[in-house]
Design a protein around this motif. Sequence first.
Motif, PDB file in Angstrom:
ATOM      1  N   GLY A   1       0.811  -1.216   0.000  1.00  0.00           N
ATOM      2  CA  GLY A   1       0.000   0.000   0.000  1.00  0.00           C
ATOM      3  C   GLY A   1       0.843   1.265   0.000  1.00  0.00           C
ATOM      4  N   SER A   2       0.152   2.383   0.129  1.00  0.00           N
ATOM      5  CA  SER A   2       0.814   3.690   0.038  1.00  0.00           C
ATOM      6  C   SER A   2       1.395   4.176   1.366  1.00  0.00           C
ATOM      7  CB  SER A   2      -0.186   4.732  -0.486  1.00  0.00           C
ATOM      8  OG  SER A   2      -1.302   4.817   0.392  1.00  0.00           O
ATOM      9  N   ASP A   3       0.986   3.530   2.475  1.00  0.00           N
ATOM     10  CA  ASP A   3       1.508   3.962   3.782  1.00  0.00           C
ATOM     11  C   ASP A   3       2.853   3.292   4.029  1.00  0.00           C
ATOM     12  OD1 ASP A   3       2.043   4.227   6.619  1.00  0.00           O
ATOM     13  OD2 ASP A   3      -0.036   4.886   6.819  1.00  0.00           O
ATOM     14  N   ARG A   4       3.901   4.058   3.907  1.00  0.00           N
ATOM     15  CA  ARG A   4       5.253   3.512   4.023  1.00  0.00           C
ATOM     16  C   ARG A   4       5.536   2.935   5.404  1.00  0.00           C
ATOM     17  NH1 ARG A   4      10.346   7.613   4.150  1.00  0.00           N
ATOM     18  NH2 ARG A   4      11.809   6.218   5.185  1.00  0.00           N
ATOM     19  N   TYR A   5       5.055   3.635   6.466  1.00  0.00           N
ATOM     20  CA  TYR A   5       5.342   3.189   7.826  1.00  0.00           C
ATOM     21  C   TYR A   5       4.655   1.857   8.149  1.00  0.00           C
ATOM     22  CZ  TYR A   5       7.115   7.912   8.339  1.00  0.00           C
ATOM     23  OH  TYR A   5       7.824   9.070   8.173  1.00  0.00           O
ATOM     24  N   ALA A   6       3.396   1.710   7.716  1.00  0.00           N
ATOM     25  CA  ALA A   6       2.682   0.446   7.931  1.00  0.00           C
ATOM     26  C   ALA A   6       3.373  -0.680   7.179  1.00  0.00           C
ATOM     27  CB  ALA A   6       1.236   0.578   7.476  1.00  0.00           C
ATOM     28  N   SER A   7       3.817  -0.413   5.961  1.00  0.00           N
ATOM     29  CA  SER A   7       4.502  -1.425   5.162  1.00  0.00           C
ATOM     30  C   SER A   7       5.825  -1.832   5.800  1.00  0.00           C
ATOM     31  CB  SER A   7       4.747  -0.884   3.744  1.00  0.00           C
ATOM     32  OG  SER A   7       5.511  -1.795   2.994  1.00  0.00           O
ATOM     33  N   GLU A   8       6.591  -0.848   6.292  1.00  0.00           N
ATOM     34  CA  GLU A   8       7.908  -1.146   6.872  1.00  0.00           C
ATOM     35  C   GLU A   8       7.800  -1.949   8.158  1.00  0.00           C
ATOM     36  OE1 GLU A   8       9.937   2.527   7.324  1.00  0.00           O
ATOM     37  OE2 GLU A   8      10.635   2.588   5.233  1.00  0.00           O
ATOM     38  N   ILE A   9       6.803  -1.645   8.996  1.00  0.00           N
ATOM     39  CA  ILE A   9       6.694  -2.367  10.269  1.00  0.00           C
ATOM     40  C   ILE A   9       6.342  -3.826  10.023  1.00  0.00           C
ATOM     41  CG2 ILE A   9       4.240  -2.009  10.833  1.00  0.00           C
ATOM     42  CD1 ILE A   9       7.166  -1.523  13.255  1.00  0.00           C
ATOM     43  N   LEU A  10       5.505  -4.108   8.989  1.00  0.00           N
ATOM     44  CA  LEU A  10       5.172  -5.492   8.672  1.00  0.00           C
ATOM     45  C   LEU A  10       6.371  -6.225   8.066  1.00  0.00           C
ATOM     46  CD1 LEU A  10       1.536  -5.362   7.231  1.00  0.00           C
ATOM     47  CD2 LEU A  10       2.297  -6.397   9.371  1.00  0.00           C
ATOM     48  N   ARG A  11       7.079  -5.546   7.163  1.00  0.00           N
ATOM     49  CA  ARG A  11       8.273  -6.176   6.590  1.00  0.00           C
ATOM     50  C   ARG A  11       9.287  -6.506   7.678  1.00  0.00           C
ATOM     51  NH1 ARG A  11       8.509  -5.638   0.989  1.00  0.00           N
ATOM     52  NH2 ARG A  11       6.969  -4.179   0.113  1.00  0.00           N
ATOM     53  N   TYR A  12       9.414  -5.596   8.632  1.00  0.00           N
ATOM     54  CA  TYR A  12      10.330  -5.831   9.755  1.00  0.00           C
ATOM     55  C   TYR A  12       9.911  -7.068  10.546  1.00  0.00           C
ATOM     56  CZ  TYR A  12      12.318  -5.292  14.434  1.00  0.00           C
ATOM     57  OH  TYR A  12      12.929  -5.522  15.631  1.00  0.00           O
ATOM     58  N   ARG A  13       8.607  -7.192  10.858  1.00  0.00           N
ATOM     59  CA  ARG A  13       8.125  -8.338  11.626  1.00  0.00           C
ATOM     60  C   ARG A  13       8.375  -9.647  10.881  1.00  0.00           C
ATOM     61  NH1 ARG A  13       8.567  -8.485  16.301  1.00  0.00           N
ATOM     62  NH2 ARG A  13       7.815 -10.599  15.955  1.00  0.00           N
ATOM     63  N   PHE A  14       8.115  -9.667   9.592  1.00  0.00           N
ATOM     64  CA  PHE A  14       8.310 -10.895   8.820  1.00  0.00           C
ATOM     65  C   PHE A  14       9.796 -11.225   8.663  1.00  0.00           C
ATOM     66  CE2 PHE A  14       4.031  -9.819   6.738  1.00  0.00           C
ATOM     67  CZ  PHE A  14       3.354 -10.572   7.688  1.00  0.00           C
TER      68      PHE A  14
ATOM     69  N   ARG B   1      10.764 -12.801  11.934  1.00  0.00           N
ATOM     70  CA  ARG B   1      10.272 -14.181  12.006  1.00  0.00           C
ATOM     71  C   ARG B   1      11.147 -15.109  11.160  1.00  0.00           C
ATOM     72  NH1 ARG B   1       4.090 -15.384  10.595  1.00  0.00           N
ATOM     73  NH2 ARG B   1       4.739 -14.661   8.529  1.00  0.00           N
ATOM     74  N   GLU B   2      11.560 -14.654   9.985  1.00  0.00           N
ATOM     75  CA  GLU B   2      12.388 -15.480   9.114  1.00  0.00           C
ATOM     76  C   GLU B   2      13.757 -15.725   9.724  1.00  0.00           C
ATOM     77  OE1 GLU B   2      14.049 -15.470   4.496  1.00  0.00           O
ATOM     78  OE2 GLU B   2      12.652 -13.926   5.171  1.00  0.00           O
TER      79      GLU B   2
END
Length: 374
Positions: free
Chosen positions: A343-356, A359-360
């Motif tokens: 999506g267009s919200d960079r902060y929401a995208s970055e926090i999810l990428r960080y979590r995944f 986990r990896e």
Amino acid sequence: MFVEILIYIYLGICAGMILFNIVTALLSRRRAHRFHRRSTRFEKEISRELDRLAETGEVSAEHLRRMERKLRRVNNMVTYDQALERLLPCRPALVRDYLLASSGIVVALAEDYCRRDEIESAYFPYLIKKYRLLSGESCPELKAMLLDLLHEPSLYCRENTMQAIYTSGDPVLVVQALQIINADSYYYSGKLLSDGLLNYTGSPQVLAYALWCVLAKFQPWLQVALLNYLRFSTDAYCAQILSLLNDPAQDDEVRFACLRYLGHYPYPPACSSLLGYARPSKDMRWEYAAIASSALAGYPGRETAAVLKNNLYHPNWYIRFNASKSLEQLGFGYLDLIDVIEGSDRYASEILRYRFDVRELEAKGKEAAACTTV
């Protein structure tokens, strides 16, 4: 000439420091040797009394009088402690019986040590805790002296005293001690209390009930400490804590502790309340949404997912982070949240990428550990 004088002064200072270190090392070695000899004498004497105790079932009155006289000196108490440390692994039952037989001198010594400076006063409850001198014994005099020590300004003295009180297994004594701490103006760390209560040697259920009965009488900081202890000891108070959480008259920190409790022990009737607190509001502090977002990890459902997903867009980093962590713990993957990640919200995208990514990395670390173990 002036430079030479400075060099000689410097050499003199160095020589003095070397001499000081040599003298200090020799005195320290002599002191350690003296302590060892004294401790060995105590060990031999106590061993004879243990043999006597095994044969006759009692300790000689002369030995008790001698110990009461000698142990009034702190150095003797230290060497006595060292002697007991060496004897305890070899003859634990007899040493325990010996200490119980010496309870009279413990009370007499407690009266003396409680009147001394804070370091020596702190040492005595440490020994009571170490050898569990209150365990299984009703000793009102010793308990009263320990309660008096809680009025000392020294945190070391009060913490050692609380540690000794935990070994009593007496919930009434623990409550009395907490009432003194609550009434005093001296600082006491809530974390020390909540962690220390986990060392309680009696029944955790009985202690939890005793604490819950008096919880409302304590100051908010102490209520938080006790709620944190309950969070790590029992799940029997979910309904009561939900009621406490929904009481707007309660202190915010107390309600935060209630949120953490209900996150640690999922309680279905609390789900609607947690969802309400997880929705950020101008009328509430941001901590409510942050902590509730973390607590919702134990409450799967469509509404939970919707609230957490919405919190990913919140400007507060803690709310976004806790929401992403809860979604990950609830089993949501990359494809489930693709609309947020792309999506267009960079902060929401970055926090999810960080979590995944975390986990990896954790999964790879576990695989590597399993391979090295095999």
